[in-house]
Write a protein that holds these residues in place. Structure first.
Motif, PDB file in Angstrom:
ATOM      1  N   PRO A   1      -4.555   4.880   1.274  1.00 54.66           N
ATOM      2  CA  PRO A   1      -3.525   4.951   2.307  1.00 54.66           C
ATOM      3  C   PRO A   1      -3.966   4.212   3.571  1.00 54.66           C
ATOM      4  O   PRO A   1      -5.136   4.138   3.906  1.00 54.66           O
ATOM      5  CB  PRO A   1      -3.388   6.452   2.569  1.00 54.66           C
ATOM      6  CG  PRO A   1      -3.941   7.106   1.343  1.00 54.66           C
ATOM      7  CD  PRO A   1      -5.014   6.213   0.856  1.00 54.66           C
ATOM      8  N   ARG A   2      -2.997   3.667   4.279  1.00 53.19           N
ATOM      9  CA  ARG A   2      -3.269   2.984   5.546  1.00 53.19           C
ATOM     10  C   ARG A   2      -2.004   2.994   6.386  1.00 53.19           C
ATOM     11  O   ARG A   2      -0.925   3.334   5.925  1.00 53.19           O
ATOM     12  CB  ARG A   2      -3.726   1.538   5.326  1.00 53.19           C
ATOM     13  CG  ARG A   2      -2.728   0.693   4.571  1.00 53.19           C
ATOM     14  CD  ARG A   2      -3.101  -0.776   4.564  1.00 53.19           C
ATOM     15  NE  ARG A   2      -3.025  -1.336   5.903  1.00 53.19           N
ATOM     16  CZ  ARG A   2      -1.908  -1.790   6.460  1.00 53.19           C
ATOM     17  NH1 ARG A   2      -0.773  -1.727   5.793  1.00 53.19           N
ATOM     18  NH2 ARG A   2      -1.927  -2.303   7.668  1.00 53.19           N
ATOM     19  N   ALA A   3      -2.142   2.581   7.613  1.00 47.88           N
ATOM     20  CA  ALA A   3      -0.977   2.500   8.492  1.00 47.88           C
ATOM     21  C   ALA A   3      -0.066   1.366   8.051  1.00 47.88           C
ATOM     22  O   ALA A   3      -0.502   0.439   7.367  1.00 47.88           O
ATOM     23  CB  ALA A   3      -1.437   2.283   9.926  1.00 47.88           C
ATOM     24  N   HIS A   4       1.217   1.448   8.466  1.00 55.06           N
ATOM     25  CA  HIS A   4       2.144   0.392   8.075  1.00 55.06           C
ATOM     26  C   HIS A   4       1.854  -0.888   8.855  1.00 55.06           C
ATOM     27  O   HIS A   4       1.067  -0.906   9.801  1.00 55.06           O
ATOM     28  CB  HIS A   4       3.594   0.830   8.261  1.00 55.06           C
ATOM     29  CG  HIS A   4       3.935   1.234   9.659  1.00 55.06           C
ATOM     30  ND1 HIS A   4       4.023   0.339  10.694  1.00 55.06           N
ATOM     31  CD2 HIS A   4       4.242   2.459  10.177  1.00 55.06           C
ATOM     32  CE1 HIS A   4       4.370   0.956  11.790  1.00 55.06           C
ATOM     33  NE2 HIS A   4       4.499   2.251  11.518  1.00 55.06           N
ATOM     34  N   VAL A   5       2.492  -1.987   8.434  1.00 56.68           N
ATOM     35  CA  VAL A   5       2.144  -3.303   8.965  1.00 56.68           C
ATOM     36  C   VAL A   5       2.454  -3.466  10.435  1.00 56.68           C
ATOM     37  O   VAL A   5       1.912  -4.347  11.084  1.00 56.68           O
ATOM     38  CB  VAL A   5       2.877  -4.421   8.179  1.00 56.68           C
ATOM     39  CG1 VAL A   5       2.411  -4.445   6.766  1.00 56.68           C
ATOM     40  CG2 VAL A   5       4.373  -4.251   8.259  1.00 56.68           C
TER      41      VAL A   5
ATOM     42  N   ALA B   1       8.669  -7.096   4.748  1.00 60.39           N
ATOM     43  CA  ALA B   1       7.808  -5.917   4.706  1.00 60.39           C
ATOM     44  C   ALA B   1       8.624  -4.719   5.151  1.00 60.39           C
ATOM     45  O   ALA B   1       9.370  -4.786   6.132  1.00 60.39           O
ATOM     46  CB  ALA B   1       6.598  -6.101   5.612  1.00 60.39           C
ATOM     47  N   VAL B   2       8.493  -3.601   4.419  1.00 59.48           N
ATOM     48  CA  VAL B   2       9.294  -2.415   4.672  1.00 59.48           C
ATOM     49  C   VAL B   2       8.372  -1.236   4.949  1.00 59.48           C
ATOM     50  O   VAL B   2       7.478  -0.936   4.138  1.00 59.48           O
ATOM     51  CB  VAL B   2      10.197  -2.100   3.465  1.00 59.48           C
ATOM     52  CG1 VAL B   2      11.052  -0.872   3.753  1.00 59.48           C
ATOM     53  CG2 VAL B   2      11.071  -3.297   3.119  1.00 59.48           C
ATOM     54  N   ASP B   3       8.596  -0.567   6.066  1.00 62.68           N
ATOM     55  CA  ASP B   3       7.807   0.613   6.419  1.00 62.68           C
ATOM     56  C   ASP B   3       8.331   1.835   5.677  1.00 62.68           C
ATOM     57  O   ASP B   3       9.548   2.073   5.627  1.00 62.68           O
ATOM     58  CB  ASP B   3       7.901   0.890   7.917  1.00 62.68           C
ATOM     59  CG  ASP B   3       7.143  -0.128   8.731  1.00 62.68           C
ATOM     60  OD1 ASP B   3       6.364  -0.885   8.139  1.00 62.68           O
ATOM     61  OD2 ASP B   3       7.339  -0.158   9.968  1.00 62.68           O
ATOM     62  N   LEU B   4       7.428   2.609   5.117  1.00 60.54           N
ATOM     63  CA  LEU B   4       7.798   3.872   4.474  1.00 60.54           C
ATOM     64  C   LEU B   4       7.524   5.026   5.437  1.00 60.54           C
ATOM     65  O   LEU B   4       6.399   5.203   5.901  1.00 60.54           O
ATOM     66  CB  LEU B   4       6.997   4.074   3.191  1.00 60.54           C
ATOM     67  CG  LEU B   4       7.411   3.186   2.017  1.00 60.54           C
ATOM     68  CD1 LEU B   4       6.431   3.349   0.870  1.00 60.54           C
ATOM     69  CD2 LEU B   4       8.818   3.497   1.561  1.00 60.54           C
TER      70      LEU B   4
ATOM     71  N   GLY C   1      -7.282  -4.518  -1.432  1.00 63.36           N
ATOM     72  CA  GLY C   1      -7.277  -3.881  -2.752  1.00 63.36           C
ATOM     73  C   GLY C   1      -5.897  -3.824  -3.312  1.00 63.36           C
ATOM     74  O   GLY C   1      -5.517  -4.651  -4.112  1.00 63.36           O
ATOM     75  N   GLY C   2      -5.069  -2.871  -2.859  1.00 65.00           N
ATOM     76  CA  GLY C   2      -3.683  -2.821  -3.287  1.00 65.00           C
ATOM     77  C   GLY C   2      -3.475  -1.907  -4.452  1.00 65.00           C
ATOM     78  O   GLY C   2      -4.411  -1.506  -5.146  1.00 65.00           O
ATOM     79  N   PRO C   3      -2.212  -1.525  -4.675  1.00 65.83           N
ATOM     80  CA  PRO C   3      -1.871  -0.637  -5.788  1.00 65.83           C
ATOM     81  C   PRO C   3      -2.378  -1.193  -7.101  1.00 65.83           C
ATOM     82  O   PRO C   3      -2.148  -2.344  -7.425  1.00 65.83           O
ATOM     83  CB  PRO C   3      -0.344  -0.604  -5.730  1.00 65.83           C
ATOM     84  CG  PRO C   3      -0.014  -0.952  -4.309  1.00 65.83           C
ATOM     85  CD  PRO C   3      -1.066  -1.906  -3.883  1.00 65.83           C
ATOM     86  N   GLY C   4      -3.072  -0.353  -7.862  1.00 67.73           N
ATOM     87  CA  GLY C   4      -3.658  -0.834  -9.100  1.00 67.73           C
ATOM     88  C   GLY C   4      -4.955  -1.562  -8.865  1.00 67.73           C
ATOM     89  O   GLY C   4      -5.604  -1.994  -9.791  1.00 67.73           O
ATOM     90  N   ARG C   5      -5.333  -1.735  -7.581  1.00 67.91           N
ATOM     91  CA  ARG C   5      -6.566  -2.444  -7.250  1.00 67.91           C
ATOM     92  C   ARG C   5      -7.467  -1.591  -6.375  1.00 67.91           C
ATOM     93  O   ARG C   5      -8.391  -2.076  -5.758  1.00 67.91           O
ATOM     94  CB  ARG C   5      -6.242  -3.765  -6.532  1.00 67.91           C
ATOM     95  CG  ARG C   5      -5.402  -4.723  -7.370  1.00 67.91           C
ATOM     96  CD  ARG C   5      -5.273  -6.066  -6.700  1.00 67.91           C
ATOM     97  NE  ARG C   5      -4.409  -5.994  -5.536  1.00 67.91           N
ATOM     98  CZ  ARG C   5      -4.689  -6.547  -4.369  1.00 67.91           C
ATOM     99  NH1 ARG C   5      -5.833  -7.154  -4.195  1.00 67.91           N
ATOM    100  NH2 ARG C   5      -3.859  -6.461  -3.360  1.00 67.91           N
ATOM    101  N   GLY C   6      -7.127  -0.310  -6.204  1.00 70.20           N
ATOM    102  CA  GLY C   6      -8.022   0.588  -5.501  1.00 70.20           C
ATOM    103  C   GLY C   6      -7.763   0.763  -4.032  1.00 70.20           C
ATOM    104  O   GLY C   6      -8.547   1.384  -3.329  1.00 70.20           O
TER     105      GLY C   6
ATOM    106  N   ASP D   1       0.873  -1.166   0.000  1.00 71.83           N
ATOM    107  CA  ASP D   1       0.000   0.000   0.000  1.00 71.83           C
ATOM    108  C   ASP D   1       0.914   1.221   0.000  1.00 71.83           C
ATOM    109  O   ASP D   1       2.119   1.108  -0.201  1.00 71.83           O
ATOM    110  CB  ASP D   1      -0.976  -0.017   1.181  1.00 71.83           C
ATOM    111  CG  ASP D   1      -0.281  -0.132   2.527  1.00 71.83           C
ATOM    112  OD1 ASP D   1       0.857   0.374   2.660  1.00 71.83           O
ATOM    113  OD2 ASP D   1      -0.859  -0.717   3.453  1.00 71.83           O
ATOM    114  N   GLU D   2       0.355   2.409   0.248  1.00 73.73           N
ATOM    115  CA  GLU D   2       1.167   3.613   0.163  1.00 73.73           C
ATOM    116  C   GLU D   2       2.183   3.730   1.299  1.00 73.73           C
ATOM    117  O   GLU D   2       3.100   4.548   1.232  1.00 73.73           O
ATOM    118  CB  GLU D   2       0.267   4.854   0.143  1.00 73.73           C
ATOM    119  CG  GLU D   2      -0.555   4.967  -1.130  1.00 73.73           C
ATOM    120  CD  GLU D   2      -1.353   6.256  -1.184  1.00 73.73           C
ATOM    121  OE1 GLU D   2      -0.987   7.198  -0.463  1.00 73.73           O
ATOM    122  OE2 GLU D   2      -2.329   6.317  -1.939  1.00 73.73           O
ATOM    123  N   ASP D   3       2.023   2.948   2.337  1.00 69.03           N
ATOM    124  CA  ASP D   3       2.914   3.027   3.488  1.00 69.03           C
ATOM    125  C   ASP D   3       3.853   1.833   3.600  1.00 69.03           C
ATOM    126  O   ASP D   3       4.754   1.836   4.439  1.00 69.03           O
ATOM    127  CB  ASP D   3       2.098   3.104   4.785  1.00 69.03           C
ATOM    128  CG  ASP D   3       1.189   4.316   4.806  1.00 69.03           C
ATOM    129  OD1 ASP D   3       1.682   5.405   4.497  1.00 69.03           O
ATOM    130  OD2 ASP D   3      -0.001   4.150   5.111  1.00 69.03           O
TER     131      ASP D   3
END
Length: 784
Positions: free
Chosen positions: A779-783, A682-685, A771-776, A658-660
């Protein structure tokens, strides 16, 4: 249907008329059911892989060529010419075979055969081609003590023994010196067939020789040079190939008298890849060439089948069924055996201009009333399985991936087992000789995991039924707006570059995923080739590629860039890696690209494989590229460490959760039992900006292990693949990965396409944020 008949030698003393058969397409039966299984739902499942060095030393070259099994079916014995001995593998528990010892011999063993009370080891002791020599060593199969040895008076190759153990036959090749003159025949001394009456005590065993010179209709009757021997099911006849002479001889098993012999004929093929040019195209053809068969097997008491490897002047990339009495061709594979290599991504393009897949080994055995032919591709690294209930129409049922150079094919039908031994071993290339155990059991086999559908005729030289060609996949992306499809791209093994569409739905049914389409890339109206290591499909129909560059003499790199491609595959933009960053890299640069958003609002992330010389030790880079502004920002990613000599750790793919949150593949350079790290992190942005230049301090990202992929790779029971390189989250919410098979060169060639499971569960996502990128997905919190 059968191919046109070849005019053949019907009796001794008659000249053979060689007829060229034009084979424009496959004469084989349709593709197998999903996963490769019989109509009754059974297939050969790979149970285990044992490296040959397990019986010797990891630091020495050790191979597994021809194999046999003891009378109780519990011990496989194989020849190891590199280590000059024979190895033993205990298969009492076939799911956990164990190395079981090694016996040295005075030379290079060429074949081995176990009877109820004896183990015959055929050994080449030659010091020169002009003075060939060899022995048969007789061992006790239980104690492995030597009971005796016989001088063969020449250089042996293959051995076979009658069903009751009464008589042994040895093909005495006295092989040619490829460096002498033009490397061809004749070269004295001539080979022959050796016979041993095994009903005598070991001390009384003697060798008789059958003279094979003077056979009419063969190229060099003064030098037959026999290659491979096999006894008929009823025990009455012996079939012998004269590979360099392109002939088959049938002899009486009691007297050794030649009953008949015939030319194996010549074949010209159309619709094959015949040029080593960095591409896979089925629009080529081969001139008429002799089959030059290597191994031979009896399909039944009336038919023999040959693996047409070729030698110094031939090879027809397939296998053939002959009428043993007349020499007429009952069936020929045409292009179908070679098509299997393309369909399953295992075509050895580096051999395209020579003999292609080079079928070398063949064996036939009956399991539960069904006779099967097993045909091994020396260069494609697979064994194709066929139902040969009707010798005039073999039915392909399954492809079994192997390790490099599958020469030994050992059916053990009494235990529903199949053992494949591989003759190539190179520690430097991380390719080792192995013994692999398979079992016929219920359900589709776990491997192969990926195959292709039929190509459009326009992409296959107009040939109906030809497969989409593919290999060396290293990049994956979701297909926006679909559930079960993903895109895949090969690296610079193939040029021009292309993007494949993969349907994953069939994996849920136990079969391999399927490549259904391909898009060839172009630049300025011409096909273009890139070293594509990353792929991201934008919802607007376009694609972004991560292209890996090359090292520059004196330091730095060039060619690392992001490439934008429209929906028709045409390049619209190239974005070079900033000069300062490129200066710190060598030959390993971009290894993945992903993004979120669409069009000019898209934000891309690109992964650099290994640490730059300008960055902190053990920290590589992840770049963020904003399409609208053309601005780069950089983050650090701390790699795991390794203490293995010659190993390194690096990133090989990146995909947006996702965006994060990003997901990356981090892996080592090791394969087989040595592999230690093949994992998804998994990598936090962070919310803050990244570094804007190569000199600025990199903010190092937090990471957390999401999936250890090694258990799934090892769970396939093969040679654990090195290059776990592709990763994406499809519209169905599953995380998929793929391994790069390096185009079958210096690698086993098997591609592993894995469904790693639900991304929601892997990344602990909430139900309302799927959903996911390209799937709608928004933004959300990181994992964490």
């Amino acid at each position: 249907m059968p191919t046109p008949r070849l005019t053949s030698l019907l009796a001794l003393g008659l000249s053979a008329t060689l007829t060229t058969v034009m084979l424009p397409s496959s004469t084989a039966a349709p593709s197998p059911q999903p996963g490769g299984e019989r109509a009754d739902g059974r297939s050969f499942h790979r149970l285990a892989t044992v490296p040959a060095y397990a019986n010797t030393s990891k630091d020495q070259q050790s191979v597994a060529e021809i194999s046999t099994v003891t009378a109780d079916g519990n011990t496989v014995v194989y020849t190891d010419a590199a280590s000059e001995g024979i190895g033993f593998v205990d298969i009492t528990d076939p799911e956990h075979p164990a190395p079981d010892g090694f016996v040295e011999v005075p030379g290079e063993p060429t074949s081995v055969f176990a009877t109820d009370d004896r183990l015959l080891v055929v050994v080449d002791t030659s010091e020169s081609f002009t003075d060939p020599s060899g022995v048969v060593i007789v061992l006790d199969p239980q104690t492995r003590e030597e009971l005796g040895r016989l001088d063969l008076g020449g250089q042996p190759d293959s051995v076979d023994v009658t069903k009751g153990g009464e008589r042994a036959f040895i093909a005495m090749e006295n092989q040619r010196d490829e460096e002498a003159g033009d490397g061809g025949l004749p070269q004295e001394p001539a080979g022959d067939l050796a016979m041993i009456d095994l009903t005598q005590d070991v001390a009384d065993l003697a060798v008789e020789h059958v003279d094979l010179t003077g056979l009419s209709g063969i190229d060099t009757p003064q030098d037959p040079e026999p290659e491979y021997v096999k006894i008929s099911p009823d025990g009455s006849r012996v079939a012998l190939t004269l590979q360099e002479n392109n002939a088959v001889v049938i002899l009486d098993a009691e007297t050794g008298e030649v009953r008949n012999h015939f030319s194996a004929g010549s074949v010209a093929l159309t619709g094959v890849d015949d040029e080593e040019d960095g591409d896979l195209r089925l629009d080529g053809s081969t001139e008429a060439a002799p089959r030059e068969p290597d191994a031979i097997a009896w399909v039944d008491d009336e038919h023999v089948a040959t693996a047409n490897e070729g030698d110094w002047k031939g090879g027809t990339r397939g296998w053939t069924v002959f009428d043993a009495a007349t020499g007429d061709v009952t069936w020929d594979a045409g292009t179908s055996f070679e098509d299997l290599a393309h369909r399953y991504g295992q075509y050895p393009e580096h051999r395209a201009g020579k003999k292609g897949t080079e079928p070398e080994g063949i064996a036939v055995a009956t399991y539960d009333g069904t006779p099967y032919a097993f045909v091994g591709s020396e260069r494609g690294n697979y064994v194709a399985v066929y139902d040969v209930s009707d010798p005039a129409q073999p039915v392909f049922t399954q492809l079994v991936p192997s390790t490099v150079g599958p020469e030994g094919i050992l059916p053990i039908p009494s235990r529903d087992l199949l053992v494949i031994s591989s003759e190539e071993d190179s520690a430097e290339d991380l390719v080792r000789g192995t013994i692999q155990v398979h079992r016929l059991q219920d359900g589709p086999a776990a491997s192969p995991t990926l195959k292709s559908a039929d190509a459009r005729p326009a992409d296959s030289g107009g040939r109906e039924g030809a497969p989409i060609t593919w290999s060396a996949l290293g990049a994956l992306s979701a297909v926006p707006g679909t559930d079960d499809e993903v895109y895949a791209a090969p690296d610079n093994f193939l040029s021009p570059s292309r993007i494949y569409t993969v349907d994953t739905a069939s994996q849920r049914e136990g079969g391999p995923a399927t490549i259904t389409d391909q898009l060839v890339l172009s630049k300025d109206g011409e096909p273009v080739g890139y070293d594509v290591e990353g792929l991201w499909a934008d919802a607007d129909g376009s694609f972004w590629l991560a292209v890996e560059g090359t090292a520059v003499k004196g330091g730095g790199s060039e060619g690392n860039r992001l490439v934008h491609v429209d929906a028709q595959g045409a390049v619209t933009e190239e974005v070079d890696l900033p000069v300062g960053v490129a200066a710190g890299l060598g030959g390993q640069g971009f290894e993945g690209v992903t993004g979120y958003g669409t069009g000019d609002d898209a934000v891309l992330y690109a992964a650099v494989q290994r640490a730059s010389s300008t960055d902190p030790k053990g920290v590589t880079r992840i770049g963020r590229y904003t399409v609208a502004t053309g601005r780069w920002e950089w983050f650090g990613y701390e790699l795991e460490s390794t203490e293995t000599e010659g190993d390194w750790i690096g990133l090989s793919e990146i995909t947006a959760v996702d965006e994060d949150t990003l997901a990356v593949i981090e892996r080592d350079k090791l394969n087989g039992p040595d592999a230690k790290l093949k994992a998804v992190y998994a990598v936090d942005l962070p919310k803050r900006k990244g570094a804007k230049s190569d000199r600025a301090r990199l903010p190092v990202l937090d990471k957390e292990l999401a999936v250890d992929v090694l258990p799934q790779l090892r769970g396939l029971n093969g040679w654990t693949q090195e290059k776990l390189e592709g990763l994406t989250i499809a519209g169905n919410g599953h995380l998929y990965s793929v391994t790069d098979n390096d185009g079958v060169k210096d690698a086993s060639g098997e591609t592993v396409f894995l469904d790693l499971g639900s991304a929601d569960e892997i990344f602990d996502l909430q139900d309302d944020r799927r959903g996911g990128p390209g799937r709608g997905r928004g933004p959300r919190a990181h994992v964490r």
